[in-house]
Design a protein around this motif. Structure first.
Motif, PDB file in Angstrom:
ATOM      1  N   GLY A  35       4.933  10.029 -65.317  1.00  0.00           N
ATOM      2  CA  GLY A  35       6.318   9.941 -65.910  1.00  0.00           C
ATOM      3  C   GLY A  35       7.152  10.678 -65.090  1.00  0.00           C
ATOM      4  O   GLY A  35       6.980  11.602 -64.888  1.00  0.00           O
ATOM      5  N   PRO A  36       8.569  10.274 -65.337  1.00  0.00           N
ATOM      6  CA  PRO A  36       9.020   8.947 -65.848  1.00  0.00           C
ATOM      7  C   PRO A  36       8.512   7.871 -65.178  1.00  0.00           C
ATOM      8  O   PRO A  36       8.440   7.881 -63.893  1.00  0.00           O
ATOM      9  CB  PRO A  36      10.613   9.162 -65.818  1.00  0.00           C
ATOM     10  N   GLY A  74       6.774  10.756 -61.407  1.00  0.00           N
ATOM     11  CA  GLY A  74       6.180  12.224 -61.716  1.00  0.00           C
ATOM     12  C   GLY A  74       5.237  12.615 -60.779  1.00  0.00           C
ATOM     13  O   GLY A  74       4.741  13.748 -60.666  1.00  0.00           O
ATOM     14  N   VAL A  75       4.723  11.421 -59.936  1.00  0.00           N
ATOM     15  CA  VAL A  75       3.677  11.806 -58.823  1.00  0.00           C
ATOM     16  C   VAL A  75       4.170  11.800 -57.648  1.00  0.00           C
ATOM     17  O   VAL A  75       5.122  10.791 -57.159  1.00  0.00           O
ATOM     18  CB  VAL A  75       2.429  10.965 -59.067  1.00  0.00           C
ATOM     19  N   VAL A  76       3.848  12.416 -56.539  1.00  0.00           N
ATOM     20  CA  VAL A  76       4.066  12.386 -55.268  1.00  0.00           C
ATOM     21  C   VAL A  76       3.739  11.082 -54.607  1.00  0.00           C
ATOM     22  O   VAL A  76       2.652  10.631 -54.696  1.00  0.00           O
ATOM     23  CB  VAL A  76       3.322  13.597 -54.290  1.00  0.00           C
ATOM     24  N   GLY A  77       4.937  10.461 -53.827  1.00  0.00           N
ATOM     25  CA  GLY A  77       4.668   9.235 -53.220  1.00  0.00           C
ATOM     26  C   GLY A  77       4.866   8.247 -54.274  1.00  0.00           C
ATOM     27  O   GLY A  77       5.108   6.819 -53.929  1.00  0.00           O
TER      28      GLY A  77
END
Length: 229
Positions: A35-36, A74-77
């Motif tokens: 998240g978000p 909240g995650v790369v990509g």
């Protein structure tokens, strides 16, 4: 289902003008990601596959998995993930049963009414109409913008020779559509009025088999090939 006629078709929605933009994402809740989360959408896929279907065209006896997917900021990509939702419920009598994890088991006979599947996440409720149908002639295809992007929640209306609507189907989150229609259907139209409201495009015509059609012009509808059971 061995005698089902399957007609493949492709619709190209013409972008007329782009306007506006996206709003802020929904706050993350740790339900399967960091998240978000943003761009949360409800999807229905054939159980055990990645095939997106129209939940108002569930064929008798099919198992369909309802799910909520979202872009994880909240995650790369920023991948699109499936949220862990276990509060699915059903109202109405669409034929079949819906488990709390989103697994829907269609009844062995077609339903005479439509139900509503729903689930909530972070205070937001997501719903979808559900109906079990007896497959007759079946058309499958993809609705996409000229950019190649799939368009969700566009309604295909199958018409008979007297211009009566005899069947409808909705495109899925990826633009794919699969719907059953009677052999009396001879033409089809596209209803843009219930398109995904998150799209920033205004669409007013579509292309099919190299020709352009506009729902805003009376009688400007596309022909279907001859259908058989």
């Amino acid at each position: 289902m061995s005698n089902i006629t399957r007609v493949l078709f492709a619709l190209l929605c013409v972008i007329v003008i782009a306007c506006g933009g996206g709003g802020p994402g929904d706050p993350g809740g740790g339900s399967g990601g960091v998240g978000p989360f943003s761009s949360i959408r409800l999807e229905a896929v054939l159980d055990g596959t990645t095939i997106v279907i129209d939940p108002t065209n569930v064929f008798v006896g099919e198992k369909v998995k309802f799910k909520l997917t979202a872009i994880d900021g909240g995650v790369v990509g920023n991948p699109r993930i499936t949220l862990n939702i276990n509060n699915w419920s059903m109202t109405g009598t669409p034929g079949g049963s819906l488990a709390s994890n989103g697994l829907y088991s269609g009844s062995p006979t077609a339903s005479v009414s439509t139900g509503t599947a729903s689930a909530s996440f972070e205070g937001l409720t997501f719903t979808s109409s559900v109906r079990v149908v007896q497959p007759q002639a079946v058309i499958t295809g993809k609705i996409r913008l000229t950019t190649g992007q799939g368009v969700s929640k566009l309604q295909i209306q199958a018409l008979d020779a007297s211009a009566n609507v005899v069947a409808t189907g909705l495109s899925g989150a990826d633009g794919m559509i699969r719907m059953s229609l009677p052999t009396t259907a001879t033409k089809f139209n596209v209803d843009f009025s219930i398109a995904d409201p998150t799209l920033i495009y205004y669409i007013r015509q579509f292309a099919y088999n190299g020709k352009d059609y506009s729902p805003g012009v009376s009688g400007c509808v596309a022909p279907l090939p001859t259908l058989t059971n």
